[in-house]
Design a protein around this motif. Structure first.
Motif, PDB file in Angstrom:
ATOM      1  N   VAL A  46      23.509  14.543   1.482  1.00 46.78           N
ATOM      2  CA  VAL A  46      23.000  13.219   1.503  1.00 46.78           C
ATOM      3  C   VAL A  46      23.850  12.201   0.879  1.00 46.78           C
ATOM      4  O   VAL A  46      23.541  10.928   1.152  1.00 46.78           O
ATOM      5  N   SER A  47      24.571  12.466   0.153  1.00 41.37           N
ATOM      6  CA  SER A  47      25.799  11.636  -0.430  1.00 41.37           C
ATOM      7  C   SER A  47      26.305  10.493   0.474  1.00 41.37           C
ATOM      8  O   SER A  47      26.910  10.740   1.459  1.00 41.37           O
ATOM      9  N   GLY A  48      25.670   9.256   0.395  1.00 36.12           N
ATOM     10  CA  GLY A  48      26.264   8.036   1.324  1.00 36.12           C
ATOM     11  C   GLY A  48      25.560   8.164   2.677  1.00 36.12           C
ATOM     12  O   GLY A  48      25.767   7.147   3.326  1.00 36.12           O
ATOM     13  N   ALA A  49      24.668   9.075   3.065  1.00 33.89           N
ATOM     14  CA  ALA A  49      24.082   9.299   4.364  1.00 33.89           C
ATOM     15  C   ALA A  49      22.910   8.504   4.412  1.00 33.89           C
ATOM     16  O   ALA A  49      22.004   8.508   3.450  1.00 33.89           O
ATOM     17  N   LEU A  50      22.181   8.230   5.542  1.00 31.92           N
ATOM     18  CA  LEU A  50      20.980   7.662   5.934  1.00 31.92           C
ATOM     19  C   LEU A  50      20.074   8.998   6.221  1.00 31.92           C
ATOM     20  O   LEU A  50      20.312   9.714   6.737  1.00 31.92           O
ATOM     21  N   VAL A  51      18.991   8.831   5.106  1.00 27.81           N
ATOM     22  CA  VAL A  51      17.831   9.874   5.110  1.00 27.81           C
ATOM     23  C   VAL A  51      16.696   9.191   5.220  1.00 27.81           C
ATOM     24  O   VAL A  51      16.496   8.186   5.113  1.00 27.81           O
ATOM     25  N   ALA A  52      15.691  10.053   5.469  1.00 29.87           N
ATOM     26  CA  ALA A  52      14.329   9.854   5.254  1.00 29.87           C
ATOM     27  C   ALA A  52      13.712  10.479   4.112  1.00 29.87           C
ATOM     28  O   ALA A  52      13.985  11.739   3.831  1.00 29.87           O
ATOM     29  N   PHE A  53      12.480  10.009   3.733  1.00 35.09           N
ATOM     30  CA  PHE A  53      11.796  10.633   2.635  1.00 35.09           C
ATOM     31  C   PHE A  53      10.321  10.483   3.000  1.00 35.09           C
ATOM     32  O   PHE A  53       9.942   9.669   3.403  1.00 35.09           O
ATOM     33  N   GLU A  54       9.457  11.528   3.097  1.00 34.10           N
ATOM     34  CA  GLU A  54       8.015  11.390   3.433  1.00 34.10           C
ATOM     35  C   GLU A  54       7.316  12.112   2.152  1.00 34.10           C
ATOM     36  O   GLU A  54       7.555  13.071   1.566  1.00 34.10           O
ATOM     37  N   ALA A  55       6.150  11.444   1.903  1.00 31.24           N
ATOM     38  CA  ALA A  55       5.055  11.961   1.160  1.00 31.24           C
ATOM     39  C   ALA A  55       3.668  11.686   1.658  1.00 31.24           C
ATOM     40  O   ALA A  55       3.726  10.539   2.473  1.00 31.24           O
ATOM     41  N   GLY A  56       2.819  12.307   1.265  1.00 26.41           N
ATOM     42  CA  GLY A  56       1.429  12.156   1.769  1.00 26.41           C
ATOM     43  C   GLY A  56       0.554  12.995   1.178  1.00 26.41           C
ATOM     44  O   GLY A  56       0.798  14.201   0.507  1.00 26.41           O
ATOM     45  N   GLU A  57      -0.723  12.832   1.608  1.00 28.36           N
ATOM     46  CA  GLU A  57      -1.849  13.694   1.058  1.00 28.36           C
ATOM     47  C   GLU A  57      -2.768  13.932   2.366  1.00 28.36           C
ATOM     48  O   GLU A  57      -3.069  12.963   2.822  1.00 28.36           O
ATOM     49  N   VAL A  58      -3.187  15.144   2.665  1.00 30.32           N
ATOM     50  CA  VAL A  58      -4.320  15.324   3.434  1.00 30.32           C
ATOM     51  C   VAL A  58      -5.313  16.180   3.123  1.00 30.32           C
ATOM     52  O   VAL A  58      -4.999  17.349   2.722  1.00 30.32           O
ATOM     53  N   SER A  59      -6.580  15.929   3.358  1.00 32.02           N
ATOM     54  CA  SER A  59      -7.691  16.626   3.142  1.00 32.02           C
ATOM     55  C   SER A  59      -7.856  17.809   3.782  1.00 32.02           C
ATOM     56  O   SER A  59      -7.856  17.724   4.884  1.00 32.02           O
ATOM     57  N   GLU A  60      -7.866  19.248   3.296  1.00 29.23           N
ATOM     58  CA  GLU A  60      -8.082  20.176   4.143  1.00 29.23           C
ATOM     59  C   GLU A  60      -9.572  20.145   4.730  1.00 29.23           C
ATOM     60  O   GLU A  60      -9.999  20.891   5.662  1.00 29.23           O
ATOM     61  N   SER A  61     -10.553  19.628   4.050  1.00 33.22           N
ATOM     62  CA  SER A  61     -11.894  19.558   4.379  1.00 33.22           C
ATOM     63  C   SER A  61     -12.223  18.889   5.708  1.00 33.22           C
ATOM     64  O   SER A  61     -12.867  19.026   6.474  1.00 33.22           O
ATOM     65  N   GLN A  84       0.886  -1.199   0.120  1.00 32.28           N
ATOM     66  CA  GLN A  84      -0.061  -0.140   0.077  1.00 32.28           C
ATOM     67  C   GLN A  84       0.915   1.409  -0.084  1.00 32.28           C
ATOM     68  O   GLN A  84       0.593   2.165  -0.779  1.00 32.28           O
ATOM     69  N   CYS A  85       1.651   1.356   0.952  1.00 30.06           N
ATOM     70  CA  CYS A  85       2.876   2.271   0.914  1.00 30.06           C
ATOM     71  C   CYS A  85       3.311   2.673  -0.326  1.00 30.06           C
ATOM     72  O   CYS A  85       3.512   3.621  -0.815  1.00 30.06           O
ATOM     73  N   LEU A  86       4.006   1.632  -1.159  1.00 27.17           N
ATOM     74  CA  LEU A  86       4.603   1.912  -2.307  1.00 27.17           C
ATOM     75  C   LEU A  86       3.529   2.234  -3.343  1.00 27.17           C
ATOM     76  O   LEU A  86       3.872   2.879  -4.376  1.00 27.17           O
ATOM     77  N   ARG A  87       2.449   1.695  -3.465  1.00 30.84           N
ATOM     78  CA  ARG A  87       1.470   2.147  -4.413  1.00 30.84           C
ATOM     79  C   ARG A  87       0.987   3.584  -4.272  1.00 30.84           C
ATOM     80  O   ARG A  87       0.941   4.417  -5.309  1.00 30.84           O
ATOM     81  N   LEU A  88       1.046   4.352  -2.983  1.00 31.75           N
ATOM     82  CA  LEU A  88       0.524   5.407  -2.749  1.00 31.75           C
ATOM     83  C   LEU A  88       1.746   6.250  -3.145  1.00 31.75           C
ATOM     84  O   LEU A  88       1.597   7.424  -3.666  1.00 31.75           O
ATOM     85  N   LEU A  89       3.010   5.968  -2.919  1.00 29.67           N
ATOM     86  CA  LEU A  89       4.255   6.568  -3.409  1.00 29.67           C
ATOM     87  C   LEU A  89       4.315   6.826  -4.748  1.00 29.67           C
ATOM     88  O   LEU A  89       4.557   7.985  -5.156  1.00 29.67           O
ATOM     89  N   ALA A  90       3.918   5.853  -5.461  1.00 25.34           N
ATOM     90  CA  ALA A  90       3.930   5.887  -7.128  1.00 25.34           C
ATOM     91  C   ALA A  90       2.861   6.699  -7.600  1.00 25.34           C
ATOM     92  O   ALA A  90       2.866   7.390  -8.599  1.00 25.34           O
ATOM     93  N   ALA A  91       1.995   7.026  -6.908  1.00 27.04           N
ATOM     94  CA  ALA A  91       0.776   7.876  -7.328  1.00 27.04           C
ATOM     95  C   ALA A  91       0.940   9.336  -7.239  1.00 27.04           C
ATOM     96  O   ALA A  91       0.235   9.965  -7.445  1.00 27.04           O
ATOM     97  N   THR A  92       2.041   9.856  -6.309  1.00 26.98           N
ATOM     98  CA  THR A  92       2.214  11.103  -6.179  1.00 26.98           C
ATOM     99  C   THR A  92       3.558  11.713  -6.754  1.00 26.98           C
ATOM    100  O   THR A  92       4.511  10.788  -7.056  1.00 26.98           O
ATOM    101  N   ARG A  93       3.742  12.999  -6.826  1.00 29.01           N
ATOM    102  CA  ARG A  93       4.991  13.562  -7.264  1.00 29.01           C
ATOM    103  C   ARG A  93       5.921  14.192  -6.526  1.00 29.01           C
ATOM    104  O   ARG A  93       6.934  14.522  -6.971  1.00 29.01           O
ATOM    105  N   VAL A  94       5.321  14.499  -5.197  1.00 30.12           N
ATOM    106  CA  VAL A  94       5.673  15.570  -4.537  1.00 30.12           C
ATOM    107  C   VAL A  94       6.054  15.267  -3.045  1.00 30.12           C
ATOM    108  O   VAL A  94       5.180  14.712  -2.446  1.00 30.12           O
TER     109      VAL A  94
END
Length: 173
Positions: free
Chosen positions: A68-83, A18-28
């Motif tokens: 970041v070159s060679g470093a351990l990093v985190a990456f986050e993406a998501g969507e939240v409804s304002e309504s 589910q995580c990978l599917r959601l990541l694949a569907a967004t671009r930012v």
């Protein structure tokens, strides 16, 4: 703010697919790294490669590339409804590699002259489903509601993309 007005941190975990599917569907998303032992967060465009790696572009001599070159990093993406506050968030942890070459798996990563590719090799992927404000996350995740929530079962696991399960989670208890 009164205690009953404090936003709830109740969320339902997502499994690796589910995580990978959601990541694949967004671009930012946001890359999280350190500069001088202090955290830094940078919004960026990205693509998800066929192997589950997160691909970014950046200027060759930028602070981001140096950090970041060679470093351990985190990456986050998501969507939240304002309504209604519903949505999702996925976090990827892994080592970042910087290269001038395009990704080998055929994923097209738009780059301008002087930019390099950054590949975050996913070592750990976690995600959370955010229910509507005031909703029970266990009920929302398993209900036949609309949009993303209807497609996401409530059972989940934190996975290691190396193939072994790290921690199984049952949101019902």
């Amino acid at each position: 703010m009164k205690p009953d007005q404090i936003p709830s941190a109740d969320t339902s975990p997502l499994d690796g697919r589910q995580c990978l599917r959601l990541l694949a569907a967004t671009r930012v998303g946001r890359v999280v790294y350190t500069v001088g032992a202090l955290p830094a967060v940078l919004p960026t465009r990205y693509r998800l490669d066929a192997d589950g790696s997160v691909l970014l572009s950046a200027a060759g001599g930028s602070e981001l590339v140096k950090a970041v070159s060679g470093a351990l990093v985190a990456f986050e993406a998501g969507e939240v409804s304002e309504s209604d506050g519903s949505g999702w968030s996925v976090t990827v942890l892994g080592r970042a590699d910087v290269t001038e070459a395009q990704p080998p798996h055929g994923t097209v990563l738009p780059r301008r002259p002087g930019q390099v590719s950054i590949r975050i090799r996913a070592e750990l992927v976690t995600g959370r489903l955010l229910p509507e404000a005031g909703a029970d996350p266990a009920v929302t995740a398993g209900s036949a509601g609309s949009g993303t929530q209807a497609d996401l079962p409530s059972a989940a696991a934190v996975i290691d993309l190396g193939g072994r399960e790290v921690e199984a989670v049952d949101p019902a208890g």
